[in-house]
Design a protein around this motif. Structure first.
Motif, PDB file in Angstrom:
ATOM      1  N   ALA A  48      54.074 -19.615 -44.871  1.00 19.41           N
ATOM      2  CA  ALA A  48      53.890 -18.291 -45.296  1.00 19.41           C
ATOM      3  C   ALA A  48      52.571 -17.954 -44.686  1.00 19.41           C
ATOM      4  N   ALA A  49      52.326 -16.853 -43.906  1.00 17.81           N
ATOM      5  CA  ALA A  49      50.930 -16.248 -43.720  1.00 17.81           C
ATOM      6  C   ALA A  49      50.232 -16.057 -44.743  1.00 17.81           C
ATOM      7  N   PRO A  50      48.923 -16.479 -44.741  1.00 25.70           N
ATOM      8  CA  PRO A  50      47.922 -15.771 -45.730  1.00 25.70           C
ATOM      9  C   PRO A  50      48.083 -14.366 -46.070  1.00 25.70           C
ATOM     10  N   ASP A  51      47.716 -14.035 -47.394  1.00 28.05           N
ATOM     11  CA  ASP A  51      47.705 -12.618 -47.578  1.00 28.05           C
ATOM     12  C   ASP A  51      46.463 -12.051 -47.131  1.00 28.05           C
ATOM     13  N   ALA A  52      45.501 -12.678 -46.962  1.00 26.71           N
ATOM     14  CA  ALA A  52      44.178 -12.302 -46.510  1.00 26.71           C
ATOM     15  C   ALA A  52      44.090 -12.308 -44.851  1.00 26.71           C
ATOM     16  N   PRO A  53      43.679 -11.248 -44.473  1.00 28.30           N
ATOM     17  CA  PRO A  53      43.212 -11.252 -42.800  1.00 28.30           C
ATOM     18  C   PRO A  53      42.507 -12.448 -42.430  1.00 28.30           C
ATOM     19  N   ALA A  54      42.852 -12.875 -41.162  1.00 32.46           N
ATOM     20  CA  ALA A  54      41.844 -14.041 -40.773  1.00 32.46           C
ATOM     21  C   ALA A  54      40.493 -13.516 -40.327  1.00 32.46           C
ATOM     22  N   VAL A  55      40.219 -12.250 -40.249  1.00 34.81           N
ATOM     23  CA  VAL A  55      39.065 -11.664 -39.829  1.00 34.81           C
ATOM     24  C   VAL A  55      38.763 -10.539 -40.575  1.00 34.81           C
ATOM     25  N   PRO A  56      38.151 -10.548 -41.726  1.00 37.05           N
ATOM     26  CA  PRO A  56      38.089  -9.370 -42.572  1.00 37.05           C
ATOM     27  C   PRO A  56      37.363  -7.997 -41.877  1.00 37.05           C
ATOM     28  N   GLY A  57      36.422  -8.437 -41.074  1.00 41.40           N
ATOM     29  CA  GLY A  57      35.924  -7.228 -40.331  1.00 41.40           C
ATOM     30  C   GLY A  57      36.610  -6.392 -39.271  1.00 41.40           C
ATOM     31  N   GLY A  58      37.858  -7.034 -38.840  1.00 46.40           N
ATOM     32  CA  GLY A  58      38.754  -6.504 -37.954  1.00 46.40           C
ATOM     33  C   GLY A  58      38.178  -6.331 -36.445  1.00 46.40           C
ATOM     34  N   PHE A  59      38.766  -5.381 -35.860  1.00 47.68           N
ATOM     35  CA  PHE A  59      38.462  -5.312 -34.358  1.00 47.68           C
ATOM     36  C   PHE A  59      37.144  -4.879 -34.028  1.00 47.68           C
ATOM     37  N   VAL A  60      36.714  -5.532 -32.850  1.00 46.66           N
ATOM     38  CA  VAL A  60      35.548  -5.041 -32.072  1.00 46.66           C
ATOM     39  C   VAL A  60      35.930  -4.514 -30.685  1.00 46.66           C
ATOM     40  N   ASP A  61      35.337  -3.552 -30.415  1.00 48.40           N
ATOM     41  CA  ASP A  61      35.872  -2.440 -29.321  1.00 48.40           C
ATOM     42  C   ASP A  61      35.277  -3.509 -27.948  1.00 48.40           C
ATOM     43  N   PRO A  62      36.297  -3.456 -26.824  1.00 50.34           N
ATOM     44  CA  PRO A  62      36.166  -4.375 -25.806  1.00 50.34           C
ATOM     45  C   PRO A  62      34.593  -4.179 -25.038  1.00 50.34           C
ATOM     46  N   ALA A  63      33.869  -2.999 -25.141  1.00 47.05           N
ATOM     47  CA  ALA A  63      32.641  -2.858 -24.503  1.00 47.05           C
ATOM     48  C   ALA A  63      31.776  -3.746 -25.263  1.00 47.05           C
ATOM     49  N   ALA A  64      31.927  -3.535 -26.757  1.00 51.21           N
ATOM     50  CA  ALA A  64      31.005  -4.533 -27.590  1.00 51.21           C
ATOM     51  C   ALA A  64      31.187  -5.945 -27.454  1.00 51.21           C
ATOM     52  N   ALA A  65      32.629  -6.364 -27.340  1.00 47.85           N
ATOM     53  CA  ALA A  65      32.891  -7.665 -27.168  1.00 47.85           C
ATOM     54  C   ALA A  65      32.509  -8.318 -25.874  1.00 47.85           C
ATOM     55  N   LYS A  66      32.522  -7.377 -24.753  1.00 50.04           N
ATOM     56  CA  LYS A  66      32.084  -8.077 -23.678  1.00 50.04           C
ATOM     57  C   LYS A  66      30.542  -8.060 -23.642  1.00 50.04           C
ATOM     58  N   GLU A  67      29.664  -7.454 -24.418  1.00 51.99           N
ATOM     59  CA  GLU A  67      28.250  -7.343 -24.205  1.00 51.99           C
ATOM     60  C   GLU A  67      28.169  -8.732 -25.434  1.00 51.99           C
ATOM     61  N   ALA A  68      28.952  -8.974 -26.394  1.00 55.23           N
ATOM     62  CA  ALA A  68      28.721 -10.062 -27.111  1.00 55.23           C
ATOM     63  C   ALA A  68      28.845 -11.493 -26.165  1.00 55.23           C
ATOM     64  N   GLU A  69      29.560 -11.375 -25.285  1.00 56.63           N
ATOM     65  CA  GLU A  69      29.762 -12.913 -24.394  1.00 56.63           C
ATOM     66  C   GLU A  69      28.234 -13.306 -24.019  1.00 56.63           C
ATOM     67  N   GLY A  70      27.370 -12.520 -23.439  1.00 53.31           N
ATOM     68  CA  GLY A  70      25.968 -12.694 -23.090  1.00 53.31           C
ATOM     69  C   GLY A  70      25.356 -13.567 -24.256  1.00 53.31           C
ATOM     70  N   ARG A  71      25.688 -13.537 -25.606  1.00 52.03           N
ATOM     71  CA  ARG A  71      25.152 -14.234 -26.566  1.00 52.03           C
ATOM     72  C   ARG A  71      25.882 -15.563 -26.923  1.00 52.03           C
ATOM     73  N   PHE A  72      26.933 -16.040 -26.074  1.00 54.13           N
ATOM     74  CA  PHE A  72      27.567 -16.887 -26.287  1.00 54.13           C
ATOM     75  C   PHE A  72      26.729 -18.421 -26.236  1.00 54.13           C
ATOM     76  N   ALA A  73      26.649 -19.087 -27.432  1.00 54.88           N
ATOM     77  CA  ALA A  73      25.575 -20.101 -27.671  1.00 54.88           C
ATOM     78  C   ALA A  73      25.937 -21.412 -26.782  1.00 54.88           C
ATOM     79  N   GLY A  74      27.264 -21.471 -26.151  1.00 56.87           N
ATOM     80  CA  GLY A  74      27.573 -22.570 -25.444  1.00 56.87           C
ATOM     81  C   GLY A  74      27.090 -22.366 -24.021  1.00 56.87           C
ATOM     82  N   LEU A  75      26.561 -21.215 -23.771  1.00 54.77           N
ATOM     83  CA  LEU A  75      25.921 -20.848 -22.458  1.00 54.77           C
ATOM     84  C   LEU A  75      24.742 -21.752 -22.119  1.00 54.77           C
ATOM     85  N   ASP A  76      24.043 -21.937 -23.352  1.00 62.75           N
ATOM     86  CA  ASP A  76      22.721 -22.899 -23.285  1.00 62.75           C
ATOM     87  C   ASP A  76      23.236 -24.312 -23.594  1.00 62.75           C
ATOM     88  N   LEU A  77      23.867 -24.460 -24.618  1.00 65.05           N
ATOM     89  CA  LEU A  77      24.114 -25.817 -25.252  1.00 65.05           C
ATOM     90  C   LEU A  77      25.487 -25.823 -25.571  1.00 65.05           C
TER      91      LEU A  77
END
Length: 260
Positions: free
Chosen positions: A92-121
């Motif tokens: 059974a899927a857990p009752d609590a959502p996997a991401v409590p904060g929910g959706f991030v709009d595409p523009a903000a998500a695209k902007e966040a990609e520049g802070r992906f820690a794996g780009l540096d290490l």
């Protein structure tokens, strides 16, 4: 790009291109291949526990027995303890959502990609899901970076996001992405909500509820969330949304930090 074994085939082969750490299978993709024997998009949630790093490029046996989880076995393992690769069962899927904060709009998500820690290490720079050394069409290239305050997610300090436009190579023949790649897409964005660069970790257990398949060529958003850290165990959530914020799939995962 993805395996073509039928759901009733007695073996699974993880392609050599679908690694996580070099030399072993991407955790989400490998788990998704096994989960596809029990469910499909729109079907029940499945929990997969990875026991050892999945080997690449050779047939692995699928063993089914009434009353016990479905097992993925390496018949060539020299050590008996390494024979059991993974176990899967519907849950059974857990009752609590996997991401409590929910959706991030595409523009903000695209902007966040520049802070992906794996780009540096990045401890696994050729990872099928999140490796920056993978070319377009040869990996998912999911670069989930920190979400800034005011960009649409609660618990911002624990939240990462990225966009994803599935490449035509992921088409399962219907214009949609197949289940194993949906699992792969939910894998690493959850992991990068923790300090993967400073404390590398591998997937230990993942439960996925796939409601609808993402469409090839359409923009999507993936959000990862750090739930808790207890010793070497890191618990995360991740969710896949269409561009309008509808949940297509979500995952609850436990990662194991590598020693040393």
């Amino acid at each position: 790009m993805h395996a073509t074994t039928g759901n009733d085939a007695p073996t699974i082969t993880i392609p050599t291109t679908h690694n996580g750490p070099d030399g072993s299978g991407n955790g989400g993709y490998s788990a998704g291949l096994l989960a596809a024997r029990l469910t499909d998009v729109g079907g029940p949630a499945v929990q997969v526990t990875l026991r050892v790093p999945p080997p690449l490029g050779r047939p692995l046996a699928v063993e089914a027995e009434p009353g016990v989880p479905l097992r993925l076995i390496d018949p060539e393992a020299a050590d008996a303890k390494a024979r059991l690769i993974a176990e899967a069962e519907t849950v059974a899927a857990p009752d609590a959502p996997a991401v409590p904060g929910g959706f991030v709009d595409p523009a903000a998500a695209k902007e966040a990609e520049g802070r992906f820690a794996g780009l540096d290490l990045h401890p696994f720079p050729r990872c099928y899901s999140c490796g920056p050394e993978r070319a377009e069409g040869e990996g998912l290239r999911l670069f989930a970076g920190r979400v800034r305050a005011g960009q649409g997610a609660d618990g911002v300090g624990n939240t990462v996001a990225c966009t994803w436009t599935p490449h035509p190579a992921l088409d399962d023949g219907t214009g949609a992405v197949g289940l194993p790649d949906v699992w792969a897409a939910l894998d690493c964005p959850g992991g990068w909500s923790s300090d993967v660069s400073g404390r590398p970790a591998v997937l230990g257990r993942i439960t996925v509820q796939a409601l609808r398949a993402p469409r090839v060529g359409a923009e999507h958003v993936i959000v990862g969330y750090l739930d808790s850290v207890e010793g070497r165990k890191i618990r995360t959530g991740s969710a896949l949304y269409d561009a309008d914020g509808q949940v297509l799939a979500q995952a609850w995962a436990t990662w194991i930090a590598l020693r040393g």
